[in-house]
Write a protein that holds these residues in place. Structure first.
Motif, mmCIF file in Angstrom:
data_model
loop_
_atom_site.group_PDB
_atom_site.id
_atom_site.type_symbol
_atom_site.label_atom_id
_atom_site.label_comp_id
_atom_site.label_asym_id
_atom_site.label_seq_id
_atom_site.Cartn_x
_atom_site.Cartn_y
_atom_site.Cartn_z
ATOM 1 N N ARG A 218 0.825 -1.206 0.000
ATOM 2 C CA ARG A 218 0.000 0.000 0.000
ATOM 3 C C ARG A 218 0.861 1.258 0.000
ATOM 4 N NH1 ARG A 218 -4.245 1.629 4.711
ATOM 5 N NH2 ARG A 218 -5.153 -0.406 4.210
ATOM 6 N N TRP A 219 1.905 1.283 0.842
ATOM 7 C CA TRP A 219 2.784 2.459 0.886
ATOM 8 C C TRP A 219 4.162 2.077 1.399
ATOM 9 C CZ3 TRP A 219 4.379 2.821 5.835
ATOM 10 C CH2 TRP A 219 3.486 2.544 6.872
ATOM 11 N N ARG A 220 5.122 2.988 1.200
ATOM 12 C CA ARG A 220 6.458 2.866 1.765
ATOM 13 C C ARG A 220 6.875 4.234 2.283
ATOM 14 N NH1 ARG A 220 11.594 5.092 0.008
ATOM 15 N NH2 ARG A 220 12.531 3.031 -0.297
ATOM 16 N N THR A 221 7.603 4.232 3.391
ATOM 17 C CA THR A 221 8.056 5.470 4.021
ATOM 18 C C THR A 221 9.508 5.310 4.438
ATOM 19 O OG1 THR A 221 5.852 6.016 4.869
ATOM 20 C CG2 THR A 221 7.732 7.049 5.973
ATOM 21 N N LEU A 222 10.340 6.273 4.089
ATOM 22 C CA LEU A 222 11.722 6.288 4.561
ATOM 23 C C LEU A 222 11.735 6.754 6.009
ATOM 24 C CD1 LEU A 222 14.764 6.003 3.930
ATOM 25 C CD2 LEU A 222 14.747 8.443 3.316
ATOM 26 N N VAL A 223 12.178 5.891 6.904
ATOM 27 C CA VAL A 223 12.224 6.216 8.327
ATOM 28 C C VAL A 223 13.557 6.861 8.699
ATOM 29 C CG1 VAL A 223 12.082 5.266 10.667
ATOM 30 C CG2 VAL A 223 10.639 4.335 8.841
ATOM 31 N N GLU A 224 14.660 6.311 8.195
ATOM 32 C CA GLU A 224 15.990 6.880 8.424
ATOM 33 C C GLU A 224 16.800 6.787 7.134
ATOM 34 O OE1 GLU A 224 16.797 8.493 10.997
ATOM 35 O OE2 GLU A 224 15.309 7.817 12.471
ATOM 36 N N PRO A 225 17.563 7.842 6.798
ATOM 37 C CA PRO A 225 18.398 7.773 5.595
ATOM 38 C C PRO A 225 19.557 6.805 5.773
ATOM 39 C CG PRO A 225 18.902 9.748 6.849
ATOM 40 C CD PRO A 225 17.714 9.115 7.525
ATOM 41 N N GLY A 226 20.232 6.511 4.672
ATOM 42 C CA GLY A 226 21.360 5.597 4.724
ATOM 43 C C GLY A 226 22.557 6.202 5.435
ATOM 44 N N VAL A 227 23.316 5.345 6.137
ATOM 45 C CA VAL A 227 24.459 5.798 6.929
ATOM 46 C C VAL A 227 25.567 4.750 6.889
ATOM 47 C CG1 VAL A 227 23.107 7.202 8.534
ATOM 48 C CG2 VAL A 227 23.500 4.791 9.034
ATOM 49 N N HIS A 228 26.735 5.165 7.328
ATOM 50 C CA HIS A 228 27.813 4.210 7.578
ATOM 51 C C HIS A 228 27.545 3.481 8.885
ATOM 52 C CE1 HIS A 228 31.782 2.500 8.323
ATOM 53 N NE2 HIS A 228 31.745 3.070 9.513
ATOM 54 N N LEU A 229 27.751 2.161 8.895
ATOM 55 C CA LEU A 229 27.654 1.357 10.111
ATOM 56 C C LEU A 229 28.951 0.592 10.303
ATOM 57 C CD1 LEU A 229 24.056 -0.171 9.870
ATOM 58 C CD2 LEU A 229 24.786 1.791 11.229
ATOM 59 N N ASP A 230 29.464 0.623 11.507
ATOM 60 C CA ASP A 230 30.696 -0.091 11.830
ATOM 61 C C ASP A 230 30.448 -1.592 11.778
ATOM 62 O OD1 ASP A 230 33.216 -0.796 12.864
ATOM 63 O OD2 ASP A 230 32.434 -0.762 14.906
ATOM 64 N N ALA A 231 31.398 -2.324 11.187
ATOM 65 C CA ALA A 231 31.229 -3.763 11.008
ATOM 66 C C ALA A 231 32.315 -4.560 11.703
ATOM 67 C CB ALA A 231 31.207 -4.108 9.524
ATOM 68 N N GLN A 232 32.947 -4.008 12.710
ATOM 69 C CA GLN A 232 33.981 -4.737 13.424
ATOM 70 C C GLN A 232 33.371 -5.794 14.341
ATOM 71 O OE1 GLN A 232 36.319 -1.836 15.509
ATOM 72 N NE2 GLN A 232 37.436 -1.214 13.669
ATOM 73 N N ARG A 233 34.176 -6.800 14.675
ATOM 74 C CA ARG A 233 33.760 -7.800 15.646
ATOM 75 C C ARG A 233 34.954 -8.139 16.537
ATOM 76 N NH1 ARG A 233 35.207 -13.118 14.613
ATOM 77 N NH2 ARG A 233 35.989 -13.606 12.525
#
Length: 476
Positions: A218-233
């Motif tokens: 029915r619809w789509r909404t952008l809640v948060e824009p794209g960002v860098h996310l840390d991928a370390q473990r």
């Protein structure tokens, strides 16, 4: 101020004499019939009380449990070691209203089961990921496939992105490169709310209807824009009992009966989420929000109703969101102190006004040494049932969690009174991971045999768990 529990009272819960082992054949009824052979009671005599349901799952954790008067569903997962890219092994187990096993459902080859939802009709919806695409499937009450819907959203590649090109794999994807565990479902009647983190790490919400045997967006909404996310473990260790390492990649949501959707995103130094939100939406973020939750409420048509933040004040995680009337209930865990005795983590709980301007009521849940809130169940009297883990220890400067922990189940009244409830325990780490109503009773899912971070460093065969779902009367 931290909430400290009163002395727990003994549980009067009576467990079923025969546990249902879903991987094997069930061992009997529980449907409220008459005699021991299932015959009706003699005329004029009431049926004997039904024994509470108990279902056991060997070699798996229970992540989610949902129930109505037609069936109840359990989302189980085989525990896994640290992965460079997280690919889960999950199944849906279904039981009828009497606790009799109905079916076990697993995704087709090449696909990972991410989440499930149970509808009033007794049908279920599941969302699958192959690492780039997302697929919805509809399953009837006998486990038969009714419909398949491949989600198509070219807009995700065009959503605003804050970060370097090397931070993401492919912005056209509907899943981030680090984990497939980045989509969540919740039902509103026979319809669905779906929230995803897409390939550009943007967070998107959808309303999906189901009519005449077919899904329709029915619809789509952008809640948060794209960002860098840390991928370390971590450089050592093999298992994360609270999935804290990937917590900032996940999305958390709930949908109420009216079709409103609440979405929670973790803000932390491991992401640029807070700054990106401020730039894109032009909404101020409280200064000093290093660790916190960004909470967005959408109306039934996908329009943004309110944005607010919850400041965790220290390193923390979000683990659950639930609607409770006009309030939103949230929970997780936070490292309140870096204690030398390895007991610096506490649970946290927040009650947020979904539509008004009042700031969220945030409180720390300090029970015994380490604590975590992993699920919530809003109660009719305005209180809330809290589920999680307690009495564990964790490296004050790292991610290593030591094996032993106790299950946490507690009632938090509308006035703030905290009462811990007794839960059976298993041999290693224990967590009450999921809660649901089952008529007027509760279903309490307890994982009873989890490893710690280093339990199986030399033997991956020890990466295993056992779980039990027990029916429990509210008075017990």
């Amino acid at each position: 101020m931290p909430i400290r529990p009163a002395t727990p009272s003994p549980s009067t819960l009576r467990l079923a004499a025969c546990a249902l082992i879903l991987a094997l054949a069930g061992c009997g009824g529980g449907g409220g019939g008459g005699g021991e052979d299932g015959s009706a009671p003699p005329p004029g005599q009431p049926a004997p009380p039904r024994a509470p349901i108990e279902a056991r799952f060997t070699g798996a954790t229970v992540l989610k449990v949902r129930a109505n008067d037609k069936a109840w569903l359990v989302l189980t997962e085989k525990p896994h070691p640290f992965m460079e890219v997280v690919v889960m092994e999950r199944t849906v187990r279904a039981l009828d209203g009497a606790g009799k096993p109905l079916f076990t459902w697993a995704p087709p080859a090449g696909w990972t089961l991410v989440d499930m939802a149970l509808h009033p009709s007794g049908q279920a919806s599941v969302v699958l990921s192959d690492g780039a695409r997302l697929r919805l499937m509809r399953i009837d009450a006998a486990g038969k496939l009714l419909a398949t819907y491949d989600i198509a959203d070219p807009q995700v590649a065009l959503d605003r992105y804050y970060g370097t090109p090397t931070s993401v794999r492919d912005r056209r994807d509907l899943a981030p490169w680090k984990t497939r565990d980045a989509a969540r479902l919740a039902p509103s009647g026979e319809a669905l709310g779906l929230v995803i983190r897409a390939g550009g790490n943007n967070v998107v919400a959808y309303r999906i209807d189901y009519q005449a045997g077919a899904f329709q967006q029915r619809w789509r909404t952008l809640v948060e824009p794209g960002v860098h996310l840390d991928a370390q473990r971590p450089t050592t260790g093999s298992f994360d009992p609270f999935e804290g390492i990937e917590n900032h990649w996940k999305v958390f949501m709930d949908m109420d009966a009216a079709g409103r959707i609440a979405v929670g995103v973790l803000a932390s130094p491991r992401s640029d989420a807070a700054d990106a939100h401020a730039f894109y939406f032009g909404e101020s973020i409280p200064g000093g929000l290093s660790y916190g939750v960004m909470l967005t409420t959408l109306d039934p048509n996908g329009r943004r109703l309110r944005f607010q933040t919850i400041d965790l004040r220290n390193k923390g995680e979000l683990h659950t969101i639930k609607w409770g009337g006009e309030s939103l209930l949230l929970g997780g865990r936070v490292r309140s102190t870096q204690s030398s005795d390895w007991a610096g983590w506490d649970g946290w709980f927040a009650r947020a006004d979904a539509l008004g301007t009042r700031p969220a009521d945030y409180r720390v849940i300090d029970v015994e040494r380490g604590d975590a809130v992993l699920d919530l169940l809003p109660l009719a009297d305005g209180g809330v049932l809290l589920a999680g883990a307690t009495n564990y220890t964790q490296n004050p400067t790292g991610e290593s969690v030591i094996d032993p922990s106790a299950p946490l189940l507690a009632r938090l009244s509308a006035t703030g009174a905290f009462t811990r409830l007794t839960v059976p325990t298993g041999p290693r780490a224990n967590q009450v991971r999921a809660l649901a109503f089952f008529g007027s009773n509760w279903l309490v899912a307890n994982t009873e045999n989890l490893p710690g971070t280093h339990t199986h460093d030399a033997n991956e065969g020890l990466i295993t768990a056992d779980a039990t779902v027990r029916e429990r009367a509210p008075g017990n």
